[in-house]
Design an enzyme around this catalytic site. Structure first.
Site, mmCIF file in Angstrom:
data_model
loop_
_atom_site.group_PDB
_atom_site.id
_atom_site.type_symbol
_atom_site.label_atom_id
_atom_site.label_comp_id
_atom_site.label_asym_id
_atom_site.label_seq_id
_atom_site.Cartn_x
_atom_site.Cartn_y
_atom_site.Cartn_z
ATOM 1 C CD GLU A 36 37.805 -19.446 51.578
ATOM 2 O OE1 GLU A 36 38.585 -18.544 51.959
ATOM 3 O OE2 GLU A 36 36.579 -19.389 51.759
ATOM 4 C CB SER A 49 37.547 -15.960 49.393
ATOM 5 O OG SER A 49 36.881 -14.913 50.041
ATOM 6 N NE ARG A 67 36.521 -19.310 54.863
ATOM 7 C CZ ARG A 67 36.173 -18.608 55.949
ATOM 8 N NH1 ARG A 67 36.131 -19.163 57.155
ATOM 9 N NH2 ARG A 67 35.811 -17.351 55.839
#
Ligand SMILES: Cc1cc2nc3c(=O)[nH]c(=O)nc-3n(C[C@H](O)[C@H](O)[C@H](O)COP(=O)(O)OP(=O)(O)OC[C@H]3O[C@@H](n4cnc5c(N)ncnc54)[C@H](O)[C@@H]3O)c2cc1C
Length: 185
Positions: free
Chosen positions: A178, A108, A60
Site C-alpha cells: 500500500e 498499513s 487504495r
C-alpha cells in the site's frame, strides 16, 4: 456532514486521499465514494475535469497512480446527518483503529489480499517484533512498521522484502504494497 468521518485518523491532504482512494480500515468505504468530480492537470499542462467513474477508484487505487496527473480540486458530496449519526459513525471507525499502533509509522504497509488480512498473514509467519536496523514490525499489528530508532529507508525496505517473501513462502500469497516507493528501488 456524514461521509468525511471515514478519513478520521487518516493523515494527509485531499490530493493524497483521492490519489490513494483512502478509506477507513475496511474494504467497503472509500474516499472516492464521496467524489463528484476531480479537477486535474496532465503532463502537457492541460487541465481536465474528471467524473468519479473516470477517476477509476479501486481499493487504495485510482487512475492518478498510472497517469501522473496532478489533482487540483475535488468536489465532494456529503450527506446531511444529525450530530448523533455522525458521532456513531466516527466512533465505529475509531474503535476499529484502536488496533493500530501509535508511533512513527506510515500506516498499513500492505493492502489486504482478497478474503484475508495482511497483518494476520505476517503475524502467522512469526514476524511481529522483528527488527532490522532502526525499523521494527509492530507487536500490536503486524502490517505496521515502526521507526523505533532513526530507521533508514533501506531498513524499512528490508523488512518489507522479508514480510513479502515470508508470506509467499508460507501461504503462497503475493502481498501488494500500500506504501509507495519514491526513487529507484
Ligand atoms: C498513522 C497512519 C494511519 C493511516 N491510516 C490510513 C487509513 O486508515 N486508511 C488509508 O487509506 N490510509 C491510511 N494511511 C495512509 C495515508 O494517510 C493515506 O494514504 C493518505 O491518503 C495520504 O495522503 P497524503 O496527502 O499524505 O499523500 P502522500 O502520502 O504525500 O502521497 C501519497 C501519494 O499521493 C500522491 N499525491 C498526493 N497529492 C497529490 C496531488 N495533489 N496530485 C497527484 N498526486 C498526489 C503522491 O505523489 C503519492 O504518490 C495512514 C497513514 C498513517 C501515517
Amino acid at each position: 456532514m456524514l461521509g468525511a468521518e471515514r478519513l478520521l485518523k487518516v493523515p494527509g491532504t485531499i490530493g493524497g486521499a483521492v490519489y490513494m482512494n483512502a478509506g477507513d480500515t475496511g474494504r467497503e468505504r472509500f474516499f472516492g465514494d464521496l467524489v463528484v468530480w476531480v479537477q486535474a492537470i496532465d503532463k502537457t499542462g492541460q487541465a481536465k475535469k474528471l467524473t468519479k467513474e473516470e477517476c477509476r477508484f479501486g481499493y487504495r487505487s485510482s487512475r492518478f497512480q498510472s497517469t501522473g496527473e496532478i489533482i487540483l480540486k475535488a468536489k465532494l458530496q456529503l450527506k446531511q446527518a444529525t450530530k448523533e449519526e455522525i458521532e456513531e459513525a466516527a466512533k465505529d471507525i475509531l474503535v476499529r483503529k484502536m488496533h493500530h499502533p501509535a508511533g512513527a509509522t506510515v500506516g498499513s504497509t500492505f493492502k489486504n489480499p482478497d478474503y484475508d488480512h495482511a497483518g494476520r498473514l505476517i503475524e502467522q509467519c512469526g514476524l511481529k517484533g522483528k527488527r532490522i536496523g532502526g525499523a521494527k514490525i509492530s507487536e500490536k499489528h503486524a502490517n505496521f512498521i515502526i521507526n523505533e530508532d532513526s530507521a533508514t529507508a533501506v531498513d524499512v525496505k528490508a523488512l518489507i522484502d522479508l514480510m513479502k517473501s515470508s508470506v509467499k513462502e508460507k501461504f503462497n500469497v503475493d502481498l501488494q504494497e500500500e506504501v509507495r516507493y519514491i526513487g529507484e528501488w
